[in-house]
Scaffold this active site. Structure first.
Site, PDB file in Angstrom:
ATOM      1  N   CYS A 270       4.792  -6.287   1.625  1.00 51.58           N
ATOM      2  CA  CYS A 270       5.680  -4.886   1.811  1.00 51.58           C
ATOM      3  C   CYS A 270       4.942  -4.155   2.769  1.00 51.58           C
ATOM      4  CB  CYS A 270       5.164  -4.315   0.551  1.00 51.58           C
ATOM      5  SG  CYS A 270       5.686  -2.636  -0.066  1.00 51.58           S
ATOM      6  N   TYR A 271       3.769  -3.041   2.401  1.00 47.03           N
ATOM      7  CA  TYR A 271       3.329  -2.430   3.852  1.00 47.03           C
ATOM      8  C   TYR A 271       2.325  -3.908   4.708  1.00 47.03           C
ATOM      9  CZ  TYR A 271       0.345   1.046   6.773  1.00 47.03           C
ATOM     10  OH  TYR A 271      -0.269   1.350   7.536  1.00 47.03           O
TER      11      TYR A 271
ATOM     12  N   LYS B  30     -10.282 -13.221 -16.814  1.00 46.44           N
ATOM     13  CA  LYS B  30     -11.072 -13.693 -17.460  1.00 46.44           C
ATOM     14  C   LYS B  30     -10.568 -15.216 -18.302  1.00 46.44           C
ATOM     15  CE  LYS B  30     -12.711 -11.381 -20.535  1.00 46.44           C
ATOM     16  NZ  LYS B  30     -13.915 -11.670 -21.413  1.00 46.44           N
TER      17      LYS B  30
ATOM     18  N   GLU C  25       4.060 -10.917  -6.353  1.00 51.10           N
ATOM     19  CA  GLU C  25       3.325 -11.040  -7.181  1.00 51.10           C
ATOM     20  C   GLU C  25       3.973 -10.411  -8.589  1.00 51.10           C
ATOM     21  OE1 GLU C  25       2.612  -6.984  -4.787  1.00 51.10           O
ATOM     22  OE2 GLU C  25       3.487  -8.573  -4.749  1.00 51.10           O
TER      23      GLU C  25
ATOM     24  N   HIS D 285       7.619  -7.152  -3.810  1.00 49.66           N
ATOM     25  CA  HIS D 285       6.017  -7.292  -4.413  1.00 49.66           C
ATOM     26  C   HIS D 285       6.525  -9.083  -5.053  1.00 49.66           C
ATOM     27  CE1 HIS D 285       4.232  -4.007  -3.680  1.00 49.66           C
ATOM     28  NE2 HIS D 285       4.816  -3.546  -3.346  1.00 49.66           N
TER      29      HIS D 285
ATOM     30  N   GLY E 132       1.017  -1.056   0.164  1.00 48.79           N
ATOM     31  CA  GLY E 132      -0.131   0.179  -0.165  1.00 48.79           C
ATOM     32  C   GLY E 132       1.138   1.450  -0.024  1.00 48.79           C
TER      33      GLY E 132
ATOM     34  N   ASP F 157     -17.323 -14.458 -22.087  1.00 49.06           N
ATOM     35  CA  ASP F 157     -18.285 -14.496 -20.630  1.00 49.06           C
ATOM     36  C   ASP F 157     -19.523 -15.208 -20.866  1.00 49.06           C
ATOM     37  OD1 ASP F 157     -15.270 -13.537 -20.038  1.00 49.06           O
ATOM     38  OD2 ASP F 157     -16.467 -11.332 -20.169  1.00 49.06           O
TER      39      ASP F 157
END
Length: 535
Positions: free
Chosen positions: A100-101, A390, A188, A186, A73, A244
């Site tokens: 992180c945060y 997706k 990710e 991070h 954050g 979708d």
């Protein structure tokens, strides 16, 4: 149709899967990448959801989470009003991972020390790994992606420090006995090449979660849920031809068979050839019954004089539902009075988040059937894809046996070309845009670029005129915008670097072949700050 987050009939619904797919909750502290963290957890075959940091611990625990991930954050842990981690979270016996945060907040809540040392690390950073479960057998030094000014200088009691960097003496720690761990960087993002493995190790090895979130399990789970929701009732699905709604319909068809009827609404906002493609390809692939409703004049009349994009979306959403309601009455009469109570929609998780649902996020724009639906909706919604991204939807489509022409179709918004005309939507402007869009799609396909881009919206600046020269004469025509973007899930996107030769062919053909267009421009804005669609 594309998506919907309505509480239907206007009631909240849980995203929860079965007991073996208890959610990993990603607590969002205002991170750019909270949705990406959730996707990475799912890539480790563990189900995840995002919740805002304002969610009380009791409410989080009521979801029976398998683990909790505290996101990064923008705040400093020292700032007045900065979000805190309730220490009660660490007394619940749930595995916790800080990023992180979230890593710093976790350290502070557990008695560690977080300081503002004046040494910042942003971007690619060299990490020294020192063993432990998270980094075992990884290179002793490897790059990670950092973004911090404060750092943890002392780990909480019971934690082992397993990594450090020049600006973060405690860049990773773990307490495997309590199933706690965290990293300053991070994991990710793709710029941390071993990040996914580190996240996987927390989920599987520290938290002890089995990799059960698979495509087959998603299909089985959703088929079961649809059967439980619909029972012996009948459902109607708004089929747009996009992936979708196609996958949503295929899932529901597997669950309830011929009690599903798909309705394709030709609202006049389609691209060239789409109606014929849907009527031909989808029916032949699935055997689902399809009814086509020609509502072109109705939609154009409703959109007459409207230029505000939010108003357009709401009008299109409203008219969709009104058409469905009439179609349902017709089908009901055909079925001897047996009412179609359920409306199937291809709601995706990013649709819900971007429309301000699920995480307390700002409402960026209303998706035509997320917040764009009328309040007096007379259907109960069935949304089997509501918890999916997706890429997961595409895998489910393949699992269900849908052809690649449907599964790999580039996204197209439910409001269609109506939100790709900047200004009033008219029949004349639709024909101009349809022609330009068809040329762009033809040339991208011919260049073999269909799988290299997420989608390429073509936008008509209908209320803008530009001076040009054609045939030695002055012209005063419209510009069109090419918006090629690359993305994994539409939450973030970058503009696609198309070959100059392809751009030249597209521009030349459009300005030569499409009347009233004398200029083609390229949108090179990423998301954020821009959205993929202009409206």
């Amino acid at each position: 149709m594309g998506s919907c987050s309505c509480a239907c009939s206007r009631g909240k619904r849980s995203h929860h899967m079965s007991d073996e797919n208890k959610p990993v909750l990603v607590v969002d502290y205002g991170a750019q990448y909270a949705q990406l963290i959730a996707r990475r957890v799912r890539e480790a075959q563990v189900y995840s959801e995002v919740v805002p940091h304002t969610t009380p611990v009791a409410e989080m625990l009521a979801k029976d989470p398998a683990a909790i991930v505290l996101s990064g954050g923008p705040s400093s842990v020292y700032a007045e009003g900065a979000p805190r981690v309730d220490p009660a979270l660490f007394e619940a016996g749930v595995p916790v991972f800080g990023i992180c945060y979230g890593f710093q907040a976790m350290a502070g809540a557990l008695g560690g020390t977080v300081e503002h040392t004046g040494t910042r690390e942003y971007g690619r950073t060299d990490l020294g790994a020192e063993g432990g479960v998270l980094h075992d057998a990884l290179p002793a030094r490897h790059p990670v992606w950092m973004s911090h000014g404060d750092c943890v200088t002392k780990a909480p009691e019971g934690f082992t420090v397993t990594a450090s960097s020049a600006g973060a003496p405690v860049a990773a720690f773990e307490d495997t006995a309590r199933r706690f761990a965290g990293v300053q960087y991070h994991p990710e993002v793709g710029h941390s090449p071993h990040g996914q493995e580190v996240l996987r190790r927390f989920l599987h090895d520290v938290a002890g979660l089995a990799p059960r979130w698979t495509t087959a399990s998603i299909v089985d789970e959703q088929v079961e849920r649809v059967r439980a929701q619909v029972g012996d009732g009948r459902a109607i699905c708004g089929l747009s031809g996009g992936v979708d709604s196609a996958v949503a319909a295929a899932l529901v068809h597997r669950a309830i068979g011929d009690r599903l009827t798909c309705v394709f609404v030709d609202h006049g906002l389609l691209r060239a050839g789409e109606r014929a493609q849907v009527e031909r390809d989808y029916v032949s692939a699935t055997g689902v019954r399809l009814v086509t409703v020609d509502a072109r004049e109705r939609f154009l009349a409703a959109l007459a004089g409207v230029t505000d994009p939010e108003q357009k979306r709401k009008i299109i959403g409203r008219e969709f539902i009104r058409v469905f309601e009439q179609a349902e009455l017709d089908l009901q009469a055909e079925a001897g009075g047996d009412k179609y109570r359920y409306l199937v929609q291809g709601t995706l998780y990013p649709d819900v988040v971007e429309s301000g649902g699920g995480t307390g996020a700002a409402n960026i724009k209303s998706h035509h059937n997320v917040g764009g639906l009328p309040e007096d909706l007379d259907f109960e919604l069935v949304e089997p894809l509501r918890a999916l991204f997706k890429d997961e939807v595409r895998r489910v489509g393949t699992e269900l046996g849908l052809p690649e022409t449907i599964v790999q179709r580039q996204p197209f918004p439910g409001p269609g070309l109506g939100i790709r005309i900047i200004g009033e939507v008219t029949a004349e402007r639709l024909e101009i845009l349809r022609a330009a869009d068809a040329i762009a799609r033809e040339e991208l396909t011919a260049a073999g670029l269909d799988r290299d881009i997420w989608q390429c919206p073509v936008v008509l600046l209908a209320d803008v005129r530009s001076v040009g020269v054609q045939g030695d004469g002055r012209t005063y025509g419209h510009p069109v915008v090419l918006r090629p973007v690359s993305s994994e899930d539409a939450m973030t996107a970058d503009w696609t670097r198309l070959p100059y030769e392809t751009l030249e062919r597209v521009s030349t053909r459009i300005t030569n072949e499409v009347a009233d267009v004398n200029r083609v421009v390229l949108d090179v804005t990423s998301k954020p700050p821009g959205t993929i669609e202009w409206e």
